[in-house]
Design a protein around this motif. Sequence first.
Motif, PDB file in Angstrom:
ATOM      1  N   VAL A 269     -55.781 -31.249 -12.227  1.00  0.00           N
ATOM      2  CA  VAL A 269     -56.895 -30.484 -12.792  1.00  0.00           C
ATOM      3  C   VAL A 269     -56.434 -29.091 -13.231  1.00  0.00           C
ATOM      4  O   VAL A 269     -55.496 -28.517 -12.657  1.00  0.00           O
ATOM      5  CB  VAL A 269     -58.045 -30.332 -11.783  1.00  0.00           C
ATOM      6  N   ALA A 270     -57.109 -28.554 -14.231  1.00  0.00           N
ATOM      7  CA  ALA A 270     -56.863 -27.177 -14.649  1.00  0.00           C
ATOM      8  C   ALA A 270     -57.419 -26.225 -13.582  1.00  0.00           C
ATOM      9  O   ALA A 270     -58.351 -26.575 -12.846  1.00  0.00           O
ATOM     10  CB  ALA A 270     -57.533 -26.915 -15.992  1.00  0.00           C
ATOM     11  N   ARG A 271     -56.833 -25.041 -13.509  1.00  0.00           N
ATOM     12  CA  ARG A 271     -57.265 -24.039 -12.524  1.00  0.00           C
ATOM     13  C   ARG A 271     -57.364 -22.672 -13.189  1.00  0.00           C
ATOM     14  O   ARG A 271     -56.498 -22.299 -13.974  1.00  0.00           O
ATOM     15  CB  ARG A 271     -56.285 -23.985 -11.341  1.00  0.00           C
TER      16      ARG A 271
ATOM     17  N   GLN B  10     -61.491 -16.469 -21.607  1.00  0.00           N
ATOM     18  CA  GLN B  10     -60.306 -16.772 -20.808  1.00  0.00           C
ATOM     19  C   GLN B  10     -60.480 -18.093 -20.067  1.00  0.00           C
ATOM     20  O   GLN B  10     -59.537 -18.887 -19.969  1.00  0.00           O
ATOM     21  CB  GLN B  10     -60.042 -15.648 -19.811  1.00  0.00           C
ATOM     22  N   LEU B  11     -61.681 -18.325 -19.560  1.00  0.00           N
ATOM     23  CA  LEU B  11     -61.963 -19.579 -18.865  1.00  0.00           C
ATOM     24  C   LEU B  11     -61.853 -20.754 -19.829  1.00  0.00           C
ATOM     25  O   LEU B  11     -61.254 -21.790 -19.498  1.00  0.00           O
ATOM     26  CB  LEU B  11     -63.350 -19.522 -18.234  1.00  0.00           C
ATOM     27  N   ALA B  12     -62.417 -20.612 -21.010  1.00  0.00           N
ATOM     28  CA  ALA B  12     -62.348 -21.684 -22.005  1.00  0.00           C
ATOM     29  C   ALA B  12     -60.904 -21.982 -22.371  1.00  0.00           C
ATOM     30  O   ALA B  12     -60.517 -23.150 -22.538  1.00  0.00           O
ATOM     31  CB  ALA B  12     -63.147 -21.292 -23.251  1.00  0.00           C
ATOM     32  N   GLU B  13     -60.092 -20.950 -22.493  1.00  0.00           N
ATOM     33  CA  GLU B  13     -58.678 -21.146 -22.818  1.00  0.00           C
ATOM     34  C   GLU B  13     -57.954 -21.884 -21.698  1.00  0.00           C
ATOM     35  O   GLU B  13     -57.143 -22.779 -21.951  1.00  0.00           O
ATOM     36  CB  GLU B  13     -58.007 -19.804 -23.076  1.00  0.00           C
TER      37      GLU B  13
ATOM     38  N   ILE C 166     -62.314 -27.767 -14.559  1.00  0.00           N
ATOM     39  CA  ILE C 166     -61.444 -26.668 -14.158  1.00  0.00           C
ATOM     40  C   ILE C 166     -61.952 -26.106 -12.838  1.00  0.00           C
ATOM     41  O   ILE C 166     -63.164 -25.932 -12.646  1.00  0.00           O
ATOM     42  CB  ILE C 166     -61.362 -25.568 -15.239  1.00  0.00           C
ATOM     43  N   LEU C 167     -61.025 -25.883 -11.911  1.00  0.00           N
ATOM     44  CA  LEU C 167     -61.356 -25.261 -10.635  1.00  0.00           C
ATOM     45  C   LEU C 167     -61.267 -23.750 -10.784  1.00  0.00           C
ATOM     46  O   LEU C 167     -60.284 -23.230 -11.323  1.00  0.00           O
ATOM     47  CB  LEU C 167     -60.390 -25.728  -9.543  1.00  0.00           C
TER      48      LEU C 167
ATOM     49  N   HIS D  35     -64.224 -19.495  -5.956  1.00  0.00           N
ATOM     50  CA  HIS D  35     -65.489 -19.393  -6.679  1.00  0.00           C
ATOM     51  C   HIS D  35     -66.229 -20.725  -6.776  1.00  0.00           C
ATOM     52  O   HIS D  35     -67.278 -20.897  -6.183  1.00  0.00           O
ATOM     53  CB  HIS D  35     -65.217 -18.831  -8.077  1.00  0.00           C
ATOM     54  N   GLY D  36     -65.697 -21.673  -7.522  1.00  0.00           N
ATOM     55  CA  GLY D  36     -66.412 -22.924  -7.766  1.00  0.00           C
ATOM     56  C   GLY D  36     -65.657 -23.769  -8.775  1.00  0.00           C
ATOM     57  O   GLY D  36     -64.439 -23.813  -8.759  1.00  0.00           O
ATOM     58  N   PHE D  37     -66.381 -24.396  -9.671  1.00  0.00           N
ATOM     59  CA  PHE D  37     -65.732 -25.219 -10.699  1.00  0.00           C
ATOM     60  C   PHE D  37     -66.655 -25.386 -11.887  1.00  0.00           C
ATOM     61  O   PHE D  37     -67.855 -25.074 -11.832  1.00  0.00           O
ATOM     62  CB  PHE D  37     -65.332 -26.592 -10.142  1.00  0.00           C
TER      63      PHE D  37
END
Length: 226
Positions: free
Chosen positions: A123-125, A141-144, A152-153, A157-159
Amino acid sequence: MNPAEEVATGCRVLAAHGHSDLVWGHLSLRDPEGRGLWLKEAGYGYQEITPDRVVHIDRGGRLLSDQGRVHLEYPIHAEIMAARPDVGAIVHSHAESVVTFAATGLALLPLGHEGTLFWPPDVARFTATGDLIHTAELGKQLAEALGGRNVILLQQHGFVTVGPDVPTAVMMAVFLEKACRMQLAAAATGATYTWSGEAEALAKRERCYGPRQLADAWAHLVRISA
């Protein structure tokens, strides 16, 4: 079913399957007419969401509906949808098993069928911050970091899970929570555990989670979460 009803149904399923965190966490749906997105209203838990507690907002978080409160983390949804035209719905959850799993740094492996949806590859992190995704820049940044993946984890925080529609995004969240919970349980025994190899995992992904199977599973989740 209109967009507000779809989001409310998805929230009800999330509430019934390990994703309630008081009033936090959210689900969104891209507006079918291209006018922003529909988002769970802030201030309510998943189990409290009805169609009138779903807000319509633009990319900047401005209300397009008559009233309602917008989650501070709306950039998660707005920026991922802007970066990924294929994404129609997004879940952000703080399921305890997933937050705990992310903190271990372990690869998420396919101990059972569910894990094949997320591995291979791992999984992406997102590790830039464990704080809230409260700005457009953090959303970008999260989308990237998510790239073309379905989950994405967000460590500490969460996912986030994404899909072309509400059923897919929500079911990915349900399956992710179960996969993390199972691996944490296996790791806690201290014993050596096994998982499917890459070829078997990919084959199982297609065999277990084809369109018909996912449609049947979604119908089941909706029925038992009513």
